[in-house]
Design a protein around this motif. Structure first.
Motif, PDB file in Angstrom:
ATOM      1  N   LEU A  23      87.665  56.474 -25.213  1.00 16.97           N
ATOM      2  CA  LEU A  23      86.907  57.688 -24.952  1.00 16.97           C
ATOM      3  C   LEU A  23      85.441  57.296 -25.059  1.00 16.97           C
ATOM      4  CD1 LEU A  23      88.870  60.317 -27.051  1.00 16.97           C
ATOM      5  CD2 LEU A  23      89.078  59.812 -24.619  1.00 16.97           C
ATOM      6  N   GLU A  28      84.294  63.938 -23.728  1.00 14.67           N
ATOM      7  CA  GLU A  28      85.683  63.533 -23.954  1.00 14.67           C
ATOM      8  C   GLU A  28      86.097  63.754 -25.410  1.00 14.67           C
ATOM      9  OE1 GLU A  28      85.966  60.089 -20.494  1.00 14.67           O
ATOM     10  OE2 GLU A  28      85.316  59.530 -22.528  1.00 14.67           O
ATOM     11  N   ARG A  31      86.414  67.565 -26.077  1.00 10.28           N
ATOM     12  CA  ARG A  31      87.647  68.085 -25.484  1.00 10.28           C
ATOM     13  C   ARG A  31      88.817  67.909 -26.441  1.00 10.28           C
ATOM     14  NH1 ARG A  31      91.293  65.465 -22.637  1.00 10.28           N
ATOM     15  NH2 ARG A  31      92.811  66.751 -21.550  1.00 10.28           N
ATOM     16  N   ASN A  52      96.176  64.048 -21.388  1.00 12.17           N
ATOM     17  CA  ASN A  52      95.151  63.702 -20.406  1.00 12.17           C
ATOM     18  C   ASN A  52      95.796  63.529 -19.041  1.00 12.17           C
ATOM     19  OD1 ASN A  52      96.151  61.049 -20.065  1.00 12.17           O
ATOM     20  ND2 ASN A  52      94.853  60.267 -21.696  1.00 12.17           N
ATOM     21  N   ASP A  99      94.806  61.678 -25.022  1.00 13.87           N
ATOM     22  CA  ASP A  99      93.489  61.293 -25.513  1.00 13.87           C
ATOM     23  C   ASP A  99      93.552  61.485 -27.022  1.00 13.87           C
ATOM     24  OD1 ASP A  99      92.456  60.709 -23.051  1.00 13.87           O
ATOM     25  OD2 ASP A  99      91.387  62.615 -22.822  1.00 13.87           O
TER      26      ASP A  99
END
Length: 143
Positions: A23, A28, A31, A52, A99
């Motif tokens: 990331l 990112e 999120r 993701n 992620d």
């Protein structure tokens, strides 16, 4: 190292941690922090994850000066996390595409490598079990 066969060097390079598995920016990370669907918590780490759209897992780490101490210790913890991630999150496996953000907790740098490796292995197992169970339930609930 130059006297090693060429295929050995290629294997080492294939086992790296390329930028596509990281990331990179605050968007990112934010999120994952705001929409995390999976959480694994322990005394050493907090692991947050969300699905993701890429075909593999990506990793981000939050390891502060106040929680992990001097740079040498922070870098050691980061190396252990990256290596554990690399060995447990194979893109060829049927692991969910997540992620993941790992937040280090205070005192993590005082633990030895074997302990942290063991804790991280348990974190990955719990995380992927939760994500797989949720994915399985959602696919079978619609039928």
């Amino acid at each position: 190292m130059s006297d090693l066969p060429e295929h050995f060097h290629k294997n080492l390079a294939a086992q790296g941690f390329p930028p596509s598995f990281r990331l990179h920016n605050s968007y990112e990370f934010d999120r994952v922090f705001k929409t995390n669907r999976y959480r694994v918590s322990g005394p050493e780490f907090l692991v947050l994850a969300t699905e993701n759209l890429v075909n593999h897992c990506r990793l981000g780490m939050v390891i502060g000066k106040k929680t992990a101490g001097p740079a040498v210790q922070r870098n050691r913890v980061k190396r252990l996390i990256r290596e554990s991630f690399r060995t447990h999150c194979h893109p060829m496996d049927d692991t969910p595409h997540l992620d993941i953000v790992i937040v280090a907790r205070p005192g993590v740098s005082k633990k030895n490598n074997e302990h942290l490796t063991s804790v991280l292995s348990k974190c990955w197992a719990t995380l992927f079990h939760k994500a797989t169970a949720t994915a399985y339930a959602s696919t079978h609930a619609s039928t």
